[in-house]
Design a protein around this motif. Structure first.
Motif, short mmCIF file in Angstrom:
data_model
loop_
_atom_site.label_atom_id
_atom_site.label_comp_id
_atom_site.label_asym_id
_atom_site.label_seq_id
_atom_site.Cartn_x
_atom_site.Cartn_y
_atom_site.Cartn_z
N SER A 55 -76.25 24.56 44.92
CA SER A 55 -75.83 25.97 44.24
C SER A 55 -76.13 25.56 42.61
N THR A 56 -76.86 26.40 42.06
CA THR A 56 -77.41 26.04 40.89
C THR A 56 -76.35 26.04 39.85
N ASN A 57 -75.05 26.62 40.06
CA ASN A 57 -74.05 26.37 39.24
C ASN A 57 -73.59 24.91 39.01
N GLN A 93 -80.24 28.95 48.06
CA GLN A 93 -79.09 27.92 47.75
C GLN A 93 -78.55 27.73 49.13
N GLY A 129 -74.08 28.51 47.82
CA GLY A 129 -74.01 29.56 46.83
C GLY A 129 -72.72 29.98 46.75
N ARG A 130 -72.12 29.79 45.55
CA ARG A 130 -70.61 30.22 45.30
C ARG A 130 -70.61 31.62 44.67
N GLY A 131 -69.52 32.39 44.94
CA GLY A 131 -69.17 33.63 44.40
C GLY A 131 -67.76 33.38 43.80
N ARG A 132 -67.30 34.42 43.18
CA ARG A 132 -65.92 34.46 42.49
C ARG A 132 -64.95 34.10 43.67
N TRP A 183 -71.67 32.89 48.06
CA TRP A 183 -72.84 33.89 47.70
C TRP A 183 -74.09 33.82 48.90
N LYS A 219 -73.90 46.73 45.21
CA LYS A 219 -73.72 45.48 44.28
C LYS A 219 -75.38 45.02 44.40
N GLY A 276 -74.08 39.51 41.02
CA GLY A 276 -72.99 38.86 40.78
C GLY A 276 -72.96 37.84 39.73
N ILE A 277 -72.07 37.74 39.05
CA ILE A 277 -72.09 36.74 37.67
C ILE A 277 -70.83 35.98 37.94
N MET A 308 -75.71 33.41 37.78
CA MET A 308 -76.25 34.99 38.04
C MET A 308 -76.90 35.03 39.43
N GLY A 309 -76.62 35.80 40.28
CA GLY A 309 -77.14 36.01 41.58
C GLY A 309 -77.73 37.32 41.78
C1 BTN Z 1 -69.70 36.93 42.59
O1 BTN Z 1 -68.82 36.61 43.16
O2 BTN Z 1 -70.11 38.21 42.38
C2 BTN Z 1 -70.43 36.06 41.67
C3 BTN Z 1 -71.89 35.58 42.34
C4 BTN Z 1 -72.54 34.48 41.53
C5 BTN Z 1 -73.55 33.97 42.31
C6 BTN Z 1 -74.64 33.10 41.52
S1 BTN Z 1 -75.95 32.48 42.31
C7 BTN Z 1 -76.42 31.56 41.01
C8 BTN Z 1 -75.10 30.73 40.87
N1 BTN Z 1 -75.09 29.74 41.53
C9 BTN Z 1 -73.91 29.87 42.37
O3 BTN Z 1 -73.35 28.99 43.31
N2 BTN Z 1 -73.27 31.04 42.06
C10 BTN Z 1 -74.00 31.69 40.94
#
Ligand code: BTN
Length: 244
Positions: A13-15, A36, A39-42, A47, A105, A108-109, A127-128
């Protein structure tokens, strides 16, 4: 912003990588990955991060109270919406931080804050963006509500110049954020948002709120006027438009 950019082929995950690097990096460092693995979302969601998308995190170290940090989600939303509009596509912001094109969509941020007792060490803004991805490959749950820049443009987007422009837009907004009253940013956010005036249904971590979205506070909370006339400020939640 973007004076230093780390570009990876694959990350969890970039975060996560940004948080690992943040203590030793200057503000404005950017982490980008082609894909990723987790990748993680909110709100604990995943993600989906296939190749062709843009997965990017920016490290920021603003000297603001921790309670103001979520302002930066609005700042990032404005930057992404403007960068997409610069491609000639009409993008809107859906509270709190989804970027939509024709109600689907595209971005997502995810804002993550590392602070100790009101003092911010750093903020990671992730940001994805569904750039050149085929959202038809997404899970059935996501497919309907998602779109990509490629499908909206009818051809692949030039990702490098898009990212350059996005970082430029981000920097402009971030400079405004640091130098101007926050109301200006809120007004700009409202002008790019399609949420105000809509009937909404919001799942917060603790309850469901239904009513009409009538504004945002300067902390980025959504103001909802419920059917009984009472107004409620909602800091976090998942927003669904109920009547359009
Ligand atoms: C959402 O749930 O809408 C937010 C999604 C955010 C995804 C981005 S991709 C780059 C960064 N790294 C992650 O693991 N998540 C965010």
């Amino acid at each position: 912003i973007g004076n230093k950019i780390y570009h990876f082929d694959e990350l969890e995950s970039t975060n996560e990588e940004a948080k690992r690097l943040a203590p030793d990096e200057d503000e404005g460092t950017v982490i980008i990955s082609e894909t990723q693995k987790s990748g993680r979302g909110r709100m604990g969601r995943d993600w989906t991060s296939p190749r062709g998308g843009i997965y990017m995190s920016v490290i920021l170290k603003p000297t603001i109270p921790a309670s103001h940090a979520y302002h930066l989600t609005l700042v990032a939303g404005i930057a992404v919406a403007n960068a997409i509009r610069n491609l000639g596509i009409n993008a809107c912001i859906k509270w709190p931080n989804d970027i939509l094109i024709n109600n689907r969509k595209v971005c997502g941020i995810l804002t993550e804050i590392n602070a100790e007792i009101e003092k911010i060490d750093y903020i990671v803004l992730g940001m994805g963006i569904n750039a050149n991805v085929d959202t038809g490959m997404f899970s059935s749950e996501l497919k309907e509500g998602s779109t990509s820049l490629k499908s909206e443009l009818g051809k692949p987007v030039e990702r490098v110049s898009f990212v350059q422009n996005l970082l430029y837009e981000f920097e402009q907004e971030y400079i405004k954020f640091k130098s101007k009253p926050f109301n200006d940013i809120v007004d700009e956010w409202i002008s790019l948002s399609d949420t105000i005036g809509k009937e909404v249904s919001i799942m917060t971590p603790s309850k469901m709120v239904e009513g009409k979205a009538i504004g945002v506070t300067k902390n980025g909370a959504l103001i909802v006027k419920k059917d009984d006339g009472e107004k409620e400020e909602i800091i976090a939640g998942r927003c669904i438009y109920t009547r359009t």
